[in-house]
Motif scaffolding. Structure first.
Motif, mmCIF file in Angstrom:
data_model
loop_
_atom_site.group_PDB
_atom_site.id
_atom_site.type_symbol
_atom_site.label_atom_id
_atom_site.label_comp_id
_atom_site.label_asym_id
_atom_site.label_seq_id
_atom_site.Cartn_x
_atom_site.Cartn_y
_atom_site.Cartn_z
ATOM 1 N N ALA A 1 0.822 -1.213 0.000
ATOM 2 C CA ALA A 1 0.000 0.000 0.000
ATOM 3 C C ALA A 1 0.858 1.265 0.000
ATOM 4 O O ALA A 1 0.528 2.247 -0.671
ATOM 5 C CB ALA A 1 -0.936 -0.006 1.209
ATOM 6 N N ALA A 2 1.958 1.262 0.743
ATOM 7 C CA ALA A 2 2.820 2.447 0.802
ATOM 8 C C ALA A 2 3.418 2.753 -0.572
ATOM 9 O O ALA A 2 3.513 3.920 -0.982
ATOM 10 C CB ALA A 2 3.932 2.247 1.829
ATOM 11 N N VAL A 3 3.792 1.697 -1.295
ATOM 12 C CA VAL A 3 4.353 1.899 -2.634
ATOM 13 C C VAL A 3 3.255 2.405 -3.572
ATOM 14 O O VAL A 3 3.470 3.293 -4.390
ATOM 15 C CB VAL A 3 5.003 0.594 -3.157
ATOM 16 C CG1 VAL A 3 5.420 0.751 -4.606
ATOM 17 C CG2 VAL A 3 6.185 0.205 -2.285
ATOM 18 N N ARG B 1 1.085 6.889 -6.670
ATOM 19 C CA ARG B 1 -0.038 7.785 -6.908
ATOM 20 C C ARG B 1 0.372 9.235 -6.638
ATOM 21 O O ARG B 1 0.053 10.146 -7.402
ATOM 22 C CB ARG B 1 -1.224 7.379 -6.028
ATOM 23 C CG ARG B 1 -2.530 8.010 -6.483
ATOM 24 C CD ARG B 1 -3.747 7.476 -5.739
ATOM 25 N NE ARG B 1 -3.892 6.030 -5.863
ATOM 26 C CZ ARG B 1 -3.773 5.161 -4.842
ATOM 27 N NH1 ARG B 1 -3.510 5.608 -3.626
ATOM 28 N NH2 ARG B 1 -3.916 3.875 -5.028
ATOM 29 N N ASP B 2 1.092 9.473 -5.539
ATOM 30 C CA ASP B 2 1.575 10.815 -5.221
ATOM 31 C C ASP B 2 2.557 11.308 -6.269
ATOM 32 O O ASP B 2 2.549 12.484 -6.645
ATOM 33 C CB ASP B 2 2.245 10.846 -3.841
ATOM 34 C CG ASP B 2 1.248 10.701 -2.702
ATOM 35 O OD1 ASP B 2 0.034 10.892 -2.954
ATOM 36 O OD2 ASP B 2 1.683 10.394 -1.571
ATOM 37 N N LEU B 3 3.390 10.411 -6.747
ATOM 38 C CA LEU B 3 4.363 10.776 -7.772
ATOM 39 C C LEU B 3 3.648 11.201 -9.047
ATOM 40 O O LEU B 3 4.013 12.197 -9.671
ATOM 41 C CB LEU B 3 5.295 9.581 -8.054
ATOM 42 C CG LEU B 3 6.425 9.816 -9.040
ATOM 43 C CD1 LEU B 3 7.383 10.851 -8.482
ATOM 44 C CD2 LEU B 3 7.155 8.515 -9.302
ATOM 45 N N ASN C 1 3.690 15.144 -10.656
ATOM 46 C CA ASN C 1 4.206 15.421 -11.993
ATOM 47 C C ASN C 1 3.135 15.974 -12.919
ATOM 48 O O ASN C 1 3.402 16.221 -14.078
ATOM 49 C CB ASN C 1 4.806 14.151 -12.618
ATOM 50 C CG ASN C 1 6.126 13.790 -11.977
ATOM 51 O OD1 ASN C 1 6.808 14.662 -11.454
ATOM 52 N ND2 ASN C 1 6.470 12.529 -12.012
ATOM 53 N N ASP C 2 1.927 16.171 -12.410
ATOM 54 C CA ASP C 2 0.845 16.703 -13.225
ATOM 55 C C ASP C 2 1.187 18.138 -13.617
ATOM 56 O O ASP C 2 1.319 19.014 -12.778
ATOM 57 C CB ASP C 2 -0.457 16.661 -12.424
ATOM 58 C CG ASP C 2 -1.649 17.106 -13.245
ATOM 59 O OD1 ASP C 2 -1.482 17.337 -14.457
ATOM 60 O OD2 ASP C 2 -2.739 17.207 -12.672
ATOM 61 N N ASP C 3 1.331 18.400 -14.925
ATOM 62 C CA ASP C 3 1.738 19.725 -15.406
ATOM 63 C C ASP C 3 0.717 20.796 -15.087
ATOM 64 O O ASP C 3 1.048 21.957 -14.942
ATOM 65 C CB ASP C 3 1.987 19.688 -16.913
ATOM 66 C CG ASP C 3 3.267 18.954 -17.253
ATOM 67 O OD1 ASP C 3 3.375 18.538 -18.417
ATOM 68 O OD2 ASP C 3 4.130 18.808 -16.371
ATOM 69 N N ALA D 1 9.133 17.634 -11.099
ATOM 70 C CA ALA D 1 9.350 16.205 -11.328
ATOM 71 C C ALA D 1 10.187 15.606 -10.217
ATOM 72 O O ALA D 1 11.207 16.157 -9.801
ATOM 73 C CB ALA D 1 10.051 15.995 -12.675
ATOM 74 N N GLY D 2 9.731 14.467 -9.718
ATOM 75 C CA GLY D 2 10.491 13.751 -8.696
ATOM 76 C C GLY D 2 10.381 14.359 -7.317
ATOM 77 O O GLY D 2 11.225 14.116 -6.466
ATOM 78 N N SER D 3 9.353 15.146 -7.051
ATOM 79 C CA SER D 3 9.275 15.785 -5.744
ATOM 80 C C SER D 3 8.653 14.880 -4.692
ATOM 81 O O SER D 3 8.731 15.178 -3.511
ATOM 82 C CB SER D 3 8.486 17.100 -5.849
ATOM 83 O OG SER D 3 7.150 16.820 -6.227
#
Length: 143
Positions: free
Chosen positions: A111-113, A118-120, A124-126, A132-134
Motif C-alpha cells: 500500500a505504501a508503494v 499515486r503521489d508521484l 508530476n501533473d503539469d 518532477a520527482g518531488s
C-alpha cells in the motif's frame, strides 16, 4: 478731371495692389507653416513606422525561436516516448519469459508503494505545476 480721377485711382490701385500683395504674402507664410507642420508629422510617422517594423522583426525572431525550441521539444518527447515504450515492451517480455520475474510481478503491491506512485503521478501533473520527482519514497514499506 479724368487726369484727377486717374491720379486718385492710381493711388487707390497702388494701395489695393499693396494690400493684395501683403495678403498673398501672409497666405504664403501660413501655407509654408502648414507645410512645415505636415512635414514634421510625416517625419514622426516615418519614425513610428520604422520602430513598428523593427518591433515586428523582433517578434518574428521570437516566434521563430520559440517554434524551433518547441519543435526540438516535440522531437525529444517522441524519442522519450519511444524509449519508454521499448522499456515497457522489454519488461513485458521479461515478465513472460522469466519465471522469477513473473512470480515477482504477480505479487500484490504494498500500500505504501501504491500511495507513493499515486503521489508521484499527481506531483508530476503539469496542470498543477509540480516539480518532477518531488514525491519522497515511503519511509518503511510493509512487505
Amino acid at each position: 478731371m479724368i487726369k484727377r480721377i486717374l491720379g486718385n485711382l492710381s493711388g487707390w490701385m497702388v494701395a489695393a495692389l499693396l494690400g493684395i500683395t501683403i495678403f498673398a504674402g501672409m497666405q504664403a507664410r501660413n501655407y509654408a507653416m502648414q507645410l512645415s507642420a505636415s512635414e514634421a508629422r510625416l517625419a514622426r510617422a516615418h519614425d513610428q513606422v520604422a520602430i513598428l517594423h523593427e518591433h515586428q522583426r523582433w517578434q518574428r525572431e521570437q516566434i521563430d525561436t520559440l517554434s524551433a525550441v518547441l519543435s526540438a521539444r516535440d522531437e525529444q518527447i517522441k524519442r522519450d516516448d519511444a524509449l519508454v515504450n521499448m522499456m515497457r515492451d522489454t519488461a513485458r517480455q521479461l515478465e513472460r519469459d522469466d519465471a522469477t520475474t513473473s512470480d515477482w510481478a504477480g505479487q500484490p503491491l504494498p500500500a505504501a508503494v501504491s500511495d507513493w506512485v499515486r503521489d508521484l503521478a499527481t506531483d508530476n501533473d503539469d496542470s498543477r505545476g509540480g516539480v518532477a520527482g518531488s514525491a519522497t519514497a515511503p519511509a518503511e514499506a510493509p512487505e
